[in-house]
Design a protein around this motif. Structure first.
Motif, mmCIF file in Angstrom:
data_model
loop_
_atom_site.group_PDB
_atom_site.id
_atom_site.type_symbol
_atom_site.label_atom_id
_atom_site.label_comp_id
_atom_site.label_asym_id
_atom_site.label_seq_id
_atom_site.Cartn_x
_atom_site.Cartn_y
_atom_site.Cartn_z
ATOM 1 N N GLN A 64 0.876 -1.106 0.013
ATOM 2 C CA GLN A 64 0.118 0.100 0.074
ATOM 3 C C GLN A 64 0.862 1.355 -0.133
ATOM 4 O OE1 GLN A 64 -3.012 0.048 3.018
ATOM 5 N NE2 GLN A 64 -3.888 1.640 2.331
ATOM 6 N N SER A 65 2.014 1.453 0.738
ATOM 7 C CA SER A 65 2.877 2.351 0.573
ATOM 8 C C SER A 65 3.461 2.635 -0.431
ATOM 9 C CB SER A 65 3.805 2.194 1.959
ATOM 10 O OG SER A 65 4.935 3.042 2.085
ATOM 11 N N VAL A 66 4.017 1.664 -1.005
ATOM 12 C CA VAL A 66 4.745 1.692 -2.589
ATOM 13 C C VAL A 66 3.581 2.152 -3.611
ATOM 14 C CG1 VAL A 66 5.977 0.510 -4.163
ATOM 15 C CG2 VAL A 66 6.464 0.090 -1.866
ATOM 16 N N MET A 67 2.608 1.539 -3.598
ATOM 17 C CA MET A 67 1.416 2.001 -4.416
ATOM 18 C C MET A 67 1.191 3.466 -4.277
ATOM 19 S SD MET A 67 0.573 -0.437 -6.480
ATOM 20 C CE MET A 67 0.401 -1.852 -6.961
ATOM 21 N N ARG A 68 1.169 3.891 -3.173
ATOM 22 C CA ARG A 68 0.798 5.537 -2.792
ATOM 23 C C ARG A 68 2.011 6.222 -3.302
ATOM 24 N NH1 ARG A 68 -2.905 8.188 -0.306
ATOM 25 N NH2 ARG A 68 -3.845 6.553 0.425
ATOM 26 N N GLN A 69 3.398 5.693 -3.260
ATOM 27 C CA GLN A 69 4.390 6.799 -3.637
ATOM 28 C C GLN A 69 4.394 6.812 -5.139
ATOM 29 O OE1 GLN A 69 7.658 4.154 -1.569
ATOM 30 N NE2 GLN A 69 8.602 6.315 -1.634
ATOM 31 N N ARG A 70 4.025 5.546 -5.826
ATOM 32 C CA ARG A 70 3.702 5.576 -7.380
ATOM 33 C C ARG A 70 2.817 6.317 -7.691
ATOM 34 N NH1 ARG A 70 5.207 -0.771 -8.779
ATOM 35 N NH2 ARG A 70 7.202 -0.777 -8.114
ATOM 36 N N VAL A 71 1.586 6.387 -7.130
ATOM 37 C CA VAL A 71 0.578 7.197 -7.350
ATOM 38 C C VAL A 71 0.852 8.915 -7.452
ATOM 39 C CG1 VAL A 71 -1.764 7.952 -6.760
ATOM 40 C CG2 VAL A 71 -1.295 5.557 -6.990
ATOM 41 N N ASP A 72 1.548 8.971 -6.506
ATOM 42 C CA ASP A 72 2.057 10.372 -5.937
ATOM 43 C C ASP A 72 2.951 10.933 -7.502
ATOM 44 O OD1 ASP A 72 0.531 10.974 -3.925
ATOM 45 O OD2 ASP A 72 2.537 10.379 -2.625
ATOM 46 N N GLU A 73 3.826 9.752 -7.830
ATOM 47 C CA GLU A 73 4.230 10.271 -9.070
ATOM 48 C C GLU A 73 3.549 10.421 -10.116
ATOM 49 O OE1 GLU A 73 7.523 10.734 -9.236
ATOM 50 O OE2 GLU A 73 8.320 9.747 -7.336
ATOM 51 N N LEU A 74 2.435 10.248 -10.254
ATOM 52 C CA LEU A 74 1.503 10.307 -11.255
ATOM 53 C C LEU A 74 0.992 11.760 -11.080
ATOM 54 C CD1 LEU A 74 -0.633 7.274 -11.441
ATOM 55 C CD2 LEU A 74 1.258 8.045 -13.199
ATOM 56 N N GLY A 75 1.154 12.317 -9.897
ATOM 57 C CA GLY A 75 0.485 13.722 -9.706
ATOM 58 C C GLY A 75 -0.736 13.661 -9.618
ATOM 59 N N VAL A 76 -1.388 12.640 -9.080
ATOM 60 C CA VAL A 76 -2.727 12.383 -8.650
ATOM 61 C C VAL A 76 -2.987 12.898 -7.269
ATOM 62 C CG1 VAL A 76 -4.846 10.841 -8.513
ATOM 63 C CG2 VAL A 76 -3.280 10.858 -10.402
ATOM 64 N N SER A 77 -3.942 13.933 -7.027
ATOM 65 C CA SER A 77 -4.039 14.435 -5.697
ATOM 66 C C SER A 77 -5.346 13.477 -5.019
ATOM 67 C CB SER A 77 -4.417 15.863 -5.813
ATOM 68 O OG SER A 77 -3.514 16.444 -6.316
ATOM 69 N N GLU A 78 -5.128 13.422 -3.775
ATOM 70 C CA GLU A 78 -5.938 12.566 -2.792
ATOM 71 C C GLU A 78 -6.541 11.154 -3.426
ATOM 72 O OE1 GLU A 78 -10.103 13.608 -0.719
ATOM 73 O OE2 GLU A 78 -8.646 15.229 -1.169
ATOM 74 N N PRO A 79 -5.686 10.349 -3.758
ATOM 75 C CA PRO A 79 -6.154 8.921 -4.442
ATOM 76 C C PRO A 79 -6.675 8.189 -3.349
ATOM 77 C CG PRO A 79 -3.743 8.761 -4.106
ATOM 78 C CD PRO A 79 -4.195 10.336 -3.839
ATOM 79 N N VAL A 80 -7.722 7.373 -3.805
ATOM 80 C CA VAL A 80 -8.090 6.417 -2.802
ATOM 81 C C VAL A 80 -7.485 5.077 -2.921
ATOM 82 C CG1 VAL A 80 -10.282 4.909 -2.083
ATOM 83 C CG2 VAL A 80 -10.406 7.291 -2.906
ATOM 84 N N ILE A 81 -6.777 4.519 -2.064
ATOM 85 C CA ILE A 81 -5.975 3.343 -1.907
ATOM 86 C C ILE A 81 -6.313 2.473 -0.808
ATOM 87 C CG2 ILE A 81 -3.613 2.308 -2.154
ATOM 88 C CD1 ILE A 81 -2.633 4.693 -3.219
ATOM 89 N N GLN A 82 -7.023 1.536 -0.916
ATOM 90 C CA GLN A 82 -7.520 0.907 0.430
ATOM 91 C C GLN A 82 -7.386 -0.499 0.177
ATOM 92 O OE1 GLN A 82 -11.530 2.429 0.966
ATOM 93 N NE2 GLN A 82 -12.344 1.606 -1.002
ATOM 94 N N ARG A 83 -7.287 -1.385 1.498
ATOM 95 C CA ARG A 83 -7.386 -2.738 1.272
ATOM 96 C C ARG A 83 -8.707 -3.379 1.226
ATOM 97 N NH1 ARG A 83 -3.316 -4.860 5.782
ATOM 98 N NH2 ARG A 83 -4.193 -6.879 5.011
ATOM 99 N N GLN A 84 -8.613 -4.493 0.447
ATOM 100 C CA GLN A 84 -9.947 -5.413 0.253
ATOM 101 C C GLN A 84 -9.749 -6.703 0.673
ATOM 102 O OE1 GLN A 84 -11.546 -6.249 -3.623
ATOM 103 N NE2 GLN A 84 -13.423 -5.439 -2.927
ATOM 104 N N GLY A 85 -10.009 -7.195 1.701
ATOM 105 C CA GLY A 85 -9.562 -8.662 2.114
ATOM 106 C C GLY A 85 -8.296 -8.570 2.596
ATOM 107 N N ALA A 86 -7.895 -9.856 2.509
ATOM 108 C CA ALA A 86 -6.591 -10.143 3.007
ATOM 109 C C ALA A 86 -5.226 -9.871 2.039
ATOM 110 C CB ALA A 86 -6.202 -11.575 3.220
ATOM 111 N N ASP A 87 -5.527 -9.865 0.590
ATOM 112 C CA ASP A 87 -4.446 -9.818 -0.340
ATOM 113 C C ASP A 87 -4.897 -8.722 -1.409
ATOM 114 O OD1 ASP A 87 -6.256 -11.281 -1.328
ATOM 115 O OD2 ASP A 87 -5.106 -12.944 -2.011
ATOM 116 N N ARG A 88 -6.057 -7.984 -1.401
ATOM 117 C CA ARG A 88 -6.357 -6.836 -2.376
ATOM 118 C C ARG A 88 -6.226 -5.617 -2.091
ATOM 119 N NH1 ARG A 88 -11.321 -10.080 -5.444
ATOM 120 N NH2 ARG A 88 -10.171 -11.883 -6.165
ATOM 121 N N LEU A 89 -5.933 -4.940 -3.208
ATOM 122 C CA LEU A 89 -5.676 -3.312 -2.865
ATOM 123 C C LEU A 89 -6.830 -2.697 -3.840
ATOM 124 C CD1 LEU A 89 -2.318 -1.952 -2.378
ATOM 125 C CD2 LEU A 89 -3.956 -2.191 -0.897
#
Length: 423
Positions: A64-89
């Motif tokens: 989740q942390s790495v994905m947020r870093q990558r999304v920030d690289e896209l310049g997207v503000s306030e993305p929604v990144i949340q877990r779903q179950g045990a192994d999904r984002l």
């Protein structure tokens, strides 16, 4: 003094109206809207364990942390990144114009490895501290400059020193190959021992953007687990499109009704309140644009709530002034006393609301935090305009001789004289 004050008030009023006409629409166009208002892309990513090892909670937190870093690289503000179950984002990006590129970037495994000629891995992407695109000053070709952490720098220094000591400059065994996801990027010769933890990937980049994209991937870090994209789809603004259109109509009608109400009930002070509301709107929109806030439907609710508080603050002040006038005070004394008596009431109301908004911001997520941010900014703007701007404009008015009639301030004419002198 009265004529000068009237000119100052008139000039200020014209300037505020002109600024409102010229700036409100451009500022509204510069505000970034959220996924519910402009659509975007919805991605479901599933983590997969390696070598029979199950995905752990720690893996998911890192992912989740790495994905947020990558999304920030896209310049997207306030993305929604949340877990779903045990192994999904679930990843939702508002306003992404090229969803395939976004999905390709966030889904990339980015397993970076530096290998010697015999396939031995020297350094991995997890030991990478930074990666930046640049141009070679000699050839002007795009390159990627790398900086390793202390452990990576130590390993890289030891290996490059051994290669330089053991092999000649033309020996192919003196190379360190760079692989990304097992794909060879470059295989440069080690000319000197690199002991300061900095290296350069050169060659193989057709454009500077290509080098910049690779640097962004590397900065995002290596994923702790493999990731498979299960679903990617465009999300239209169906949720908010109709609501946004209705909200615009409702806000327009409500604002016009409030402006008319203030003038009918409070006369000259009502005009001042309307001018303050224009400045309030400009300040709030400028703040939203300045901090890059993303406006969602809950955020619009925060704006409307703060606008109501701005109107309330002016009404509290004006009612206090009318009380002072009915008690027989002069106009200038009534204005000063009215502001003095209303100040702490307004301050306490705003402070308690801001405290609640701060709690919402720290404990909430996603659009709840957006609501809290717009509410805090709106309250700050309304407090300034009600307590500072409104007071300054009214002080200009009370100095004007022909504007001191009680009726101009919403008070019956039988009220004792409202002269401009001190009480």
């Amino acid at each position: 003094m009265g004529q000068r004050s009237f000119i100052i008030f008139l000039f200020s009023a014209v300037a505020i109206v002109v600024a409102g006409v010229l700036l409100l629409r451009p500022l509204l166009g510069m505000v970034t809207y959220g996924l519910d208002l402009q659509g975007g892309v919805h991605v479901v990513a599933q983590a997969q364990g390696r070598e029979g090892k199950a995905v752990t909670d720690e893996d998911m937190r890192q992912l989740q942390s790495v994905m947020r870093q990558r999304v920030d690289e896209l310049g997207v503000s306030e993305p929604v990144i949340q877990r779903q179950g045990a192994d999904r984002l679930i990843i939702e990006l508002a306003g992404v114009k090229d969803p395939d590129d976004a999905v390709r970037l966030i889904g990339k495994t980015a397993m970076l490895q530096f290998k010697t000629y015999d396939g031995k891995v020297v350094v991995t992407g997890s030991e990478l501290k930074d990666a930046r695109p640049n141009r070679d000053p000699a050839t002007n070709e795009p390159v990627v400059e790398l900086e390793f952490n202390s452990e990576g720098a130590r390993k890289f220094g030891e290996v490059t020193k051994q290669l330089v000591e053991q092999y000649g400059e033309t020996d192919p065994r003196r190379c360190i190959a760079v692989y990304l996801d097992e794909e060879l990027l470059t295989n440069p010769v080690v000319r000197t021992a690199i002991t300061e933890g900095k290296a350069v990937i050169e060659g193989g980049f057709a454009t500077f953007d290509e080098a910049a994209e690779l640097a962004a991937l590397l900065r995002g870090g290596a994923l702790p687990v493999n990731v498979e994209i299960l679903e990617k789809r465009l999300v239209g603004p169906t949720l908010g499109e109709d609501s946004l259109a209705r909200s615009r109509v409702a806000v327009t009608v409500a604002v016009i009704a409030v402006l008319i109400f203030m003038i009918l009930v409070y006369r000259l002070p009502g005009v001042v309140a309307d001018l303050s509301l224009v400045v309030y709107a400009l300040l709030l929109l400028a703040a939203l644009v300045g901090i890059g806030a993303v406006l969602t439907l809950p955020g619009i609710a925060g704006v409307l709530l703060s606008m109501g508080m701005a109107v309330d603050a002016n009404i509290i002040i004006y009612e206090r002034i009318k009380d002072e006038l009915r008690a027989g005070k002069t106009l200038r004394a009534a204005v000063e006393a009215g502001f003095r008596r209303a100040f702490w009431t307004i301050f306490d109301a705003n402070l308690t609301t801001i405290l609640a908004a701060v709690v919402l911001y720290y404990l909430g997520t996603g659009s709840i935090r957006g609501f809290a941010v717009t509410l805090i900014l709106g309250i700050a703007a309304s407090f300034f305009t009600a307590v500072v701007l409104t007071r300054w404009l009214l002080r200009q008015l009370v100095r004007v001789e022909f504007l001191r009639r009680p009726g101009f301030y919403g008070v019956a004419a039988r009220t004792p004289a409202v002269g401009g002198g001190k009480a």
